[in-house]
Write a protein that holds these residues in place. Structure first.
Motif, short mmCIF file in Angstrom:
data_model
loop_
_atom_site.label_atom_id
_atom_site.label_comp_id
_atom_site.label_asym_id
_atom_site.label_seq_id
_atom_site.Cartn_x
_atom_site.Cartn_y
_atom_site.Cartn_z
N PRO A 154 0.81 -1.23 0.00
CA PRO A 154 0.00 0.00 0.00
C PRO A 154 0.84 1.28 0.00
N LEU A 155 2.03 1.24 0.63
CA LEU A 155 2.90 2.42 0.65
C LEU A 155 3.47 2.71 -0.74
N CYS A 156 3.59 1.67 -1.55
CA CYS A 156 4.16 1.84 -2.88
C CYS A 156 3.23 2.59 -3.83
N ALA A 157 1.97 2.72 -3.46
CA ALA A 157 1.03 3.45 -4.32
C ALA A 157 1.49 4.89 -4.56
N LYS A 158 2.15 5.48 -3.54
CA LYS A 158 2.65 6.85 -3.68
C LYS A 158 4.07 6.90 -4.24
N LEU A 159 4.75 5.75 -4.23
CA LEU A 159 6.16 5.72 -4.65
C LEU A 159 6.33 5.37 -6.12
N VAL A 160 5.37 4.64 -6.69
CA VAL A 160 5.54 4.20 -8.07
C VAL A 160 5.08 5.30 -9.02
N ALA A 161 5.90 5.55 -10.05
CA ALA A 161 5.55 6.55 -11.06
C ALA A 161 4.32 6.09 -11.84
N GLY A 162 3.74 6.99 -12.60
CA GLY A 162 2.48 6.71 -13.27
C GLY A 162 2.47 5.43 -14.08
N SER A 163 3.55 5.17 -14.81
CA SER A 163 3.62 3.95 -15.63
C SER A 163 4.56 2.92 -15.00
N GLY A 164 4.85 3.10 -13.71
CA GLY A 164 5.82 2.24 -13.05
C GLY A 164 5.29 0.86 -12.72
N LEU A 165 6.21 -0.04 -12.38
CA LEU A 165 5.88 -1.42 -12.07
C LEU A 165 6.48 -1.82 -10.72
N VAL A 166 5.77 -2.69 -10.03
CA VAL A 166 6.25 -3.24 -8.76
C VAL A 166 6.45 -4.74 -8.94
N TYR A 167 7.64 -5.22 -8.61
CA TYR A 167 7.91 -6.64 -8.59
C TYR A 167 7.68 -7.15 -7.18
N ALA A 168 6.83 -8.15 -7.02
CA ALA A 168 6.50 -8.71 -5.71
C ALA A 168 6.76 -10.20 -5.73
N GLU A 169 7.61 -10.65 -4.80
CA GLU A 169 7.94 -12.06 -4.69
C GLU A 169 7.40 -12.60 -3.38
N SER A 170 6.90 -13.82 -3.40
CA SER A 170 6.30 -14.37 -2.19
C SER A 170 6.37 -15.89 -2.21
N GLY A 171 6.07 -16.50 -1.07
CA GLY A 171 6.08 -17.94 -0.96
C GLY A 171 4.77 -18.57 -1.36
N GLU A 172 3.80 -17.76 -1.73
CA GLU A 172 2.50 -18.26 -2.18
C GLU A 172 1.93 -17.29 -3.20
N PRO A 173 0.99 -17.72 -4.03
CA PRO A 173 0.45 -16.81 -5.04
C PRO A 173 -0.34 -15.68 -4.40
N LEU A 174 -0.39 -14.55 -5.08
CA LEU A 174 -1.24 -13.46 -4.61
C LEU A 174 -2.71 -13.88 -4.75
#
Length: 208
Positions: A154-174
């Motif tokens: 949720p904090l990344c909503a303000k950090l990512v640029a308009g066309s930006g992407l977030v890579y999220a890695e986890s031990g289970e699927p989202l």
């Protein structure tokens, strides 16, 4: 003409018996030591290759991209981006020994496009958001069992640029789209895959 060999990175701190390698760009094949630290689990080569292929396809020229790696660990993701020519990479980790190792690597590679910070990921994300700083690519590869992803995304909503992407890695699927929790509100998955026990995803802000 003899080809320059990858820089050898000295190791300081706890003994280790693992390493990963940068797989593309200026520092291709350079080894990165993996220290023995709780929760430190570098992104596998196969996963990184897939993710950076995705990013190359979706965003193209790395020279225009500002990158934030909030759980830097071995530096495999952040230094991979820097090796491929990212405009700037900010790497952060809360572990002092890990940060010293990342700084050693930075100095050895003369990585002028990298800033290494010792910082708590959540506190740093809040601070950067408060200063209206934004990034084109954000890497989130936290320890799997500590529920960091639900707190930091949720904090990344303000950090990512308009066309930006977030890579999220986890031990289970989202969670599936029809069962998304509140912490995923406003995000959509644009790429996802699985390798062994690693689930990895590219997210972008959903259109309003």
């Amino acid at each position: 003409m003899q080809k320059n060999k990858p820089a050898k990175v000295p190791v300081h701190g706890p003994q280790h018996n693992r390493q990963v390698r940068i797989i593309g760009g200026e520092w291709k094949r350079t080894p990165l030591p993996v220290l023995e630290a709780m929760g430190l689990r570098p992104t596998p080569d196969r996963v990184r290759e897939t993710v950076f292929n995705w990013l190359n396809h979706l965003r193209g020229d790395w020279g225009n991209l500002r990158v934030l790696d909030l759980f830097a660990g071995s530096g495999a993701l952040g230094y991979e981006a820097a090796s491929r020519g990212a405009q700037h990479v900010t790497m952060a980790d809360a572990n002092a020994t890990i940060v010293r190792q990342l700084q050693t690597i930075q100095e050895k590679l003369k990585a002028t496009n990298v800033t290494v910070l010792r910082a708590d990921a959540l506190a740093l994300a809040q601070s950067l958001a408060g200063r209206a700083q934004q990034f084109d690519v954000i890497f989130l590869d936290p320890p799997y069992q500590q529920d960091f992803l639900s707190r930091v995304l949720p904090l990344c909503a303000k950090l990512v640029a308009g066309s930006g992407l977030v890579y999220a890695e986890s031990g289970e699927p989202l969670p599936a789209e029809d069962a998304r929790p509140e912490w995923m509100a406003g995000w959509q998955v644009v790429r996802e895959d699985k390798a062994g026990m690693v689930h990895f995803h590219l997210l972008e802000r959903a259109a309003p």
